[in-house]
Design a protein around this motif. Structure first.
Motif, PDB file in Angstrom:
ATOM      1  N   LYS A  82      -6.553   0.845   7.579  1.00 11.21           N
ATOM      2  CA  LYS A  82      -6.601   1.588   6.310  1.00 11.21           C
ATOM      3  C   LYS A  82      -6.095   3.005   6.516  1.00 11.21           C
ATOM      4  CE  LYS A  82     -10.426  -0.938   4.123  1.00 11.21           C
ATOM      5  NZ  LYS A  82     -11.835  -0.849   3.662  1.00 11.21           N
ATOM      6  N   LYS A  83      -6.450   3.612   7.630  1.00 11.01           N
ATOM      7  CA  LYS A  83      -6.003   4.983   7.940  1.00 11.01           C
ATOM      8  C   LYS A  83      -4.485   5.042   8.072  1.00 11.01           C
ATOM      9  CE  LYS A  83      -6.994   6.651  12.034  1.00 11.01           C
ATOM     10  NZ  LYS A  83      -7.737   7.264  13.161  1.00 11.01           N
ATOM     11  N   ILE A  84      -3.893   3.970   8.554  1.00 12.52           N
ATOM     12  CA  ILE A  84      -2.451   3.941   8.780  1.00 12.52           C
ATOM     13  C   ILE A  84      -1.658   3.703   7.480  1.00 12.52           C
ATOM     14  CG2 ILE A  84      -0.547   2.708   9.928  1.00 12.52           C
ATOM     15  CD1 ILE A  84      -2.526   1.992  12.136  1.00 12.52           C
TER      16      ILE A  84
ATOM     17  N   TYR B 201      -7.950  -7.042   8.861  1.00  8.48           N
ATOM     18  CA  TYR B 201      -7.804  -6.295   7.601  1.00  8.48           C
ATOM     19  C   TYR B 201      -7.734  -7.251   6.415  1.00  8.48           C
ATOM     20  CZ  TYR B 201      -5.422  -3.565   3.988  1.00  8.48           C
ATOM     21  OH  TYR B 201      -5.057  -2.977   2.795  1.00  8.48           O
TER      22      TYR B 201
ATOM     23  N   ASN C  59       2.140   3.820  15.330  1.00  9.03           N
ATOM     24  CA  ASN C  59       1.445   4.407  14.190  1.00  9.03           C
ATOM     25  C   ASN C  59       1.135   5.887  14.285  1.00  9.03           C
ATOM     26  OD1 ASN C  59      -1.217   4.626  15.638  1.00  9.03           O
ATOM     27  ND2 ASN C  59      -0.941   2.393  15.708  1.00  9.03           N
TER      28      ASN C  59
ATOM     29  N   GLU D 260       0.872  -1.173   0.000  1.00  8.30           N
ATOM     30  CA  GLU D 260       0.000   0.000   0.000  1.00  8.30           C
ATOM     31  C   GLU D 260       0.913   1.228   0.000  1.00  8.30           C
ATOM     32  OE1 GLU D 260      -3.064   0.011  -0.534  1.00  8.30           O
ATOM     33  OE2 GLU D 260      -3.889  -1.917   0.085  1.00  8.30           O
ATOM     34  N   ARG D 261       0.439   2.353   0.553  1.00  6.63           N
ATOM     35  CA  ARG D 261       1.339   3.497   0.699  1.00  6.63           C
ATOM     36  C   ARG D 261       2.563   3.069   1.503  1.00  6.63           C
ATOM     37  NH1 ARG D 261       1.871   6.853   4.839  1.00  6.63           N
ATOM     38  NH2 ARG D 261      -0.093   6.125   5.757  1.00  6.63           N
TER      39      ARG D 261
ATOM     40  N   PHE E  41      -1.192   7.249  16.058  1.00  9.70           N
ATOM     41  CA  PHE E  41      -2.576   7.461  16.491  1.00  9.70           C
ATOM     42  C   PHE E  41      -2.850   6.753  17.819  1.00  9.70           C
ATOM     43  CE2 PHE E  41      -2.701   7.712  11.839  1.00  9.70           C
ATOM     44  CZ  PHE E  41      -3.295   8.959  11.670  1.00  9.70           C
TER      45      PHE E  41
ATOM     46  N   LYS F 274      -2.859   3.237   4.027  1.00  9.12           N
ATOM     47  CA  LYS F 274      -3.282   3.599   2.669  1.00  9.12           C
ATOM     48  C   LYS F 274      -2.984   5.072   2.351  1.00  9.12           C
ATOM     49  CE  LYS F 274      -6.850   0.147   1.796  1.00  9.12           C
ATOM     50  NZ  LYS F 274      -6.358  -0.329   0.500  1.00  9.12           N
TER      51      LYS F 274
ATOM     52  N   ASP G 183     -10.828  -0.315   9.449  1.00 11.97           N
ATOM     53  CA  ASP G 183     -10.789   1.101   9.095  1.00 11.97           C
ATOM     54  C   ASP G 183      -9.549   1.776   9.680  1.00 11.97           C
ATOM     55  OD1 ASP G 183     -13.170   0.842   7.741  1.00 11.97           O
ATOM     56  OD2 ASP G 183     -14.409   1.524   9.428  1.00 11.97           O
ATOM     57  N   PHE G 184      -9.177   1.350  10.896  1.00 13.77           N
ATOM     58  CA  PHE G 184      -7.999   1.913  11.542  1.00 13.77           C
ATOM     59  C   PHE G 184      -6.727   1.566  10.750  1.00 13.77           C
ATOM     60  CE2 PHE G 184      -4.545   1.751  14.732  1.00 13.77           C
ATOM     61  CZ  PHE G 184      -4.618   3.047  15.215  1.00 13.77           C
TER      62      PHE G 184
ATOM     63  N   HIS H  76     -14.233  -1.698  12.626  1.00 10.84           N
ATOM     64  CA  HIS H  76     -13.475  -0.571  13.180  1.00 10.84           C
ATOM     65  C   HIS H  76     -11.974  -0.765  13.022  1.00 10.84           C
ATOM     66  CE1 HIS H  76     -11.242   1.363  16.507  1.00 10.84           C
ATOM     67  NE2 HIS H  76     -12.014   2.408  16.219  1.00 10.84           N
TER      68      HIS H  76
END
Length: 287
Positions: A283-285, A270, A253, A234-235, A255, A287, A280-281, A277
């Motif tokens: 993905k936030k890290i 994932y 991370n 990913e990113r 967060f 992507k 989604d967490f 939840h």
């Protein structure tokens, strides 16, 4: 596990792999870069002027030792494989490598010897009837293949790439590679970059070979629940078989600080649950 290191300029990918590794994620640029670097290295493609200027010289290592391309092979397996082009038996042809290995089997020794005896007999007959004498070159598998025009026979019909499904054309390549890996004693290891939109149980069965390392570009996780077999693209790009990678990219991370067990649990959701939840967490890290 083996450590496969792929280097191009400032980019370096360390991938821990026993037999196969899934390159999972939407970073197609990274996957493309890995595939092209492997291909350039094993095919010994000379760097361009740009590549030399910016030191984009490919290096591929296994367990920190540079791989010798003389006794290691690489194949890029994909759905756009052209049988008609590979039938030309160029030096990089998968079919050529397969047929060379096949003809080296002891089963064909007597037949090849018979062919050479017939050539000797023909040489003698020519000498008896001509003012010129000569001899035919002793035939070995490589020379015989120059006279060979391969065709793909299935269900008693000759087929080309337009007759095959995606799964069939992938399996055809994998079965030839599997035969080479299992029967060519001169080859230390075979490396494969497998680019496939979906997986089947038969495809999985044909990649489980001792002296082969396969990087699989696919986002299909249905057939393998072992997280150590995934490299995230990913990113952020990192290996789930490496605790250090997981800690640095997931746990620490910015967060919410996670311990290693929590980080692996989040990554499991994932990969295999796809929603929630924790997903989604992640993905936030990454992507």
């Amino acid at each position: 596990m083996n450590k496969l290191t792929i280097i191009k300029g400032n980019e370096e990918y360390d991938i821990l792999v026993s037999n196969y590794k899934f390159l999972y994620g939407n970073n197609e640029d990274t996957k493309f870069d890995i595939a092209r670097t492997l291909e350039r290295y094993f095919k010994k493609i000379k760097p361009s002027e740009y590549g030399e200027e910016y030191h984009n010289i490919p290096i591929v290592k296994l367990n920190d030792k540079e791989i010798n391309t003389k006794n290691n092979l690489f194949f890029h397996v994909h759905k756009n494989y052209l049988l008609s082009a590979d039938f030309k038996l160029t030096t990089t042809s998968l079919i050529l490598r397969y047929l060379e290995t096949l003809l080296s089997n002891d089963l064909f020794v007597d037949t090849i010897n018979t062919i050479n005896i017939l050539f000797e007999s023909l040489s003698q007959e020519i000498a008896d009837q001509s003012v010129m004498a000569g001899s035919f070159t002793t035939m070995v598998p490589k020379q015989l293949l120059k006279l060979f025009s391969p065709l793909y026979l299935d269900d008693d019909f000759f087929k080309d790439e337009y007759d095959l499904s995606i799964s069939e054309i992938i399996l055809l390549q994998l079965k030839m590679i599997k035969y080479i890996a299992e029967n060519n004693k001169k080859i230390e290891r075979v490396y494969v970059y497998l680019e496939v939109p979906y997986l089947t149980s038969e495809i999985i069965d044909n990649i489980k070979i001792d002296n082969i390392i396969i990087l699989i570009s696919s986002n299909d996780t249905f057939f393998d629940l072992d997280m150590s077999n995934y490299y995230i693209c990913e990113r952020k790009c990192f290996d789930l078989a490496s605790e250090t990678d997981v800690y640095e990219n997931i746990c620490d991370n910015g967060f919410e600080l996670l311990d290693l067990k929590e980080g692996m649990s989040y990554m499991k959701e994932y990969l295999f649950n796809k929603s929630g939840h924790n997903v989604d967490f992640i993905k936030k890290i990454i992507k």
